[in-house]
Enzyme design. Sequence first.
Site, mmCIF file in Angstrom:
data_model
loop_
_atom_site.group_PDB
_atom_site.id
_atom_site.type_symbol
_atom_site.label_atom_id
_atom_site.label_comp_id
_atom_site.label_asym_id
_atom_site.label_seq_id
_atom_site.Cartn_x
_atom_site.Cartn_y
_atom_site.Cartn_z
ATOM 1 N N HIS A 180 12.326 -0.192 25.099
ATOM 2 C CA HIS A 180 13.540 -0.981 25.875
ATOM 3 C C HIS A 180 13.080 -1.309 27.470
ATOM 4 O O HIS A 180 13.731 -1.720 28.061
ATOM 5 C CB HIS A 180 14.484 0.002 26.030
ATOM 6 N N LYS A 182 11.435 -2.957 30.713
ATOM 7 C CA LYS A 182 11.368 -4.292 31.356
ATOM 8 C C LYS A 182 10.675 -4.096 32.702
ATOM 9 O O LYS A 182 10.804 -3.737 33.550
ATOM 10 C CB LYS A 182 12.759 -4.828 31.847
ATOM 11 N N ASP A 187 -0.925 -10.141 39.417
ATOM 12 C CA ASP A 187 -2.038 -9.754 40.487
ATOM 13 C C ASP A 187 -2.253 -8.411 40.875
ATOM 14 O O ASP A 187 -2.765 -8.213 41.914
ATOM 15 C CB ASP A 187 -2.208 -10.855 41.596
ATOM 16 N N HIS A 429 25.668 -5.062 32.533
ATOM 17 C CA HIS A 429 24.257 -4.464 32.070
ATOM 18 C C HIS A 429 23.450 -3.814 33.059
ATOM 19 O O HIS A 429 22.233 -3.434 32.584
ATOM 20 C CB HIS A 429 23.583 -5.895 31.632
ATOM 21 N N LYS A 431 21.662 -0.798 35.115
ATOM 22 C CA LYS A 431 21.463 0.645 34.773
ATOM 23 C C LYS A 431 21.221 1.214 36.067
ATOM 24 O O LYS A 431 19.924 0.981 36.537
ATOM 25 C CB LYS A 431 20.656 1.090 33.551
ATOM 26 N N ASP A 436 23.705 11.305 46.304
ATOM 27 C CA ASP A 436 23.996 11.798 47.672
ATOM 28 C C ASP A 436 23.936 10.322 48.785
ATOM 29 O O ASP A 436 23.610 10.699 50.049
ATOM 30 C CB ASP A 436 23.185 12.895 48.197
#
Length: 534
Positions: A180, A182, A187, A429, A431, A436
């Site tokens: 999952h 991403k 470079d 979508h 996450k 704190d």
Amino acid sequence: MRLRPSLWPHWVRLGLAWMAVLFLASGCAMLPPEFERTPSKAVPLDPNTTLGRIAKSSQPDPDLSGFRLMPGGDFALNTRLELARRAERTLDVQYYQIHDDETGRYLMRALRDAALRGVRVRVLMDDLYTSGEDELLLALAATPNVELRLFNPFPAGRGSMLGRFSASLFDFTRVNRRMHNKLFIADGAMAVAGGRNIGNEYFTQTAGANFIDLDTFVAGALVPRLASLFDQYWNSEYVRPIETVVASGAPREERQRRFEELTGPRTTPAPRPPAPNDVLGYSPMVEDLKAGKLDLIWTRAEAYADAPERVIGKQVSYGGIPLLDVDSVRYNVIEQIRRGRSDVTIVSPYLIPGKGGLDAMREVHGRGMKISVVTNSLAATDEPMVHTGYRRYRKDMLKLGAEIYELSSQRTRRSVRLGLFGTQIGRLHAKSAVIDGRTLFVGSMNFDPRSDIHNTEIGLIIFSREMAQQVLKLIEVLKQQGAYKVRFAPGTERIEWVSEEGGVEQVLTSEPDSTFWDRMMLEILAPLAPESLL
């Protein structure tokens, strides 16, 4: 106006898929025999490259990492494209999904163009959502300097999701585990990490329903760590070059010509340029790259990724005794929450806390920490079966004192301020978690069993009050203008959904924006949905 007329099509597709898995499989296809593996490693930052020089000259301290949040989809897409256009040595690209749509094809074309300039391009994709894309992917892989590998590939039935799972019935435990992650690195100098897959709806490039999502641009000390995490997957035994999975009788030159046809201007128009400023007030990253100086927040940060061995359910152990996986994303995020003192805000489109999550909430609530949660409503989610798992814990979370907000597709579309995210939005979508008001998690991990057990994830923990406050401001806009607050009706344990419209409190007693049939299907299928598979 509804985000979509009904959730029925999703229920039907889901039911058919389950029936196929259970009843239609007639055998178990196997992956082709082993092949000679060619390992490779990330190329470190070279100050002689343009991106390397900019990153190096912008870094105030060698131990610090620089970040810029990208809540706007057009900015996030433009950043990836500009990095691809400016790369001189390497591009390392790792995604759960790269859609065969205008955005996906345009990014692939940018990668192809970079390869033709002599840039080494390594593309790593999870194989779950590549159904029907074999021709396009093989065509991209035919480009000199491009190598495309698939994580945990399906051996047969590649034309459809139905065929894939049908052909792998007796190998379901393996094919149910997915990558999952991403990540996009250019470079060895600059990177983009976060929650977005590659597709129109993740970058507000469609007139239909777009996702509210969150990425961050990265430079500095954390980039070599991200590159090593990419290499860990790239060289894993659970990854295969696409040519060893999908046979192609076409010569390389024919596949290259076919790629040109599939991604040409007729089918793949250029995305619209980003606005002058995003919701946080930043100009597009291309302006920094042109100026040769990055305007970033420099701070201390850590990066984690789950081990690729999760594909076979391998656990960290010593002498056969299971141990805590201290390098996993979930472990480190939960540890940061447990170290919190005052409050935690969690944003997760797919939220199923499970017993472990409830125990963690109970622990921090017992110390007086305030808990706030933002997730999708039934009408906003693109995974209604996950909602059946979430609602099992909704009352328990409320009893622990958690504030719960559910994103409303209708409210987000009416909000003027949320329009800054894009012209058509309606699903969450992103996450993230803020602890704190000074520690921020951004990554690919949902707070659900699939992220905990079946999927591999990547996540960044950033120790910055400034960035944490930026995310809290974004969340506050969502809460006030795009979500319903979930609460118990006074004196009862009956759930209500509350919003404020024109200064007047509105109270609903059933799942907002949903139809009777949506709620009926939820009741019918909820007992049939194993939580571990959601």
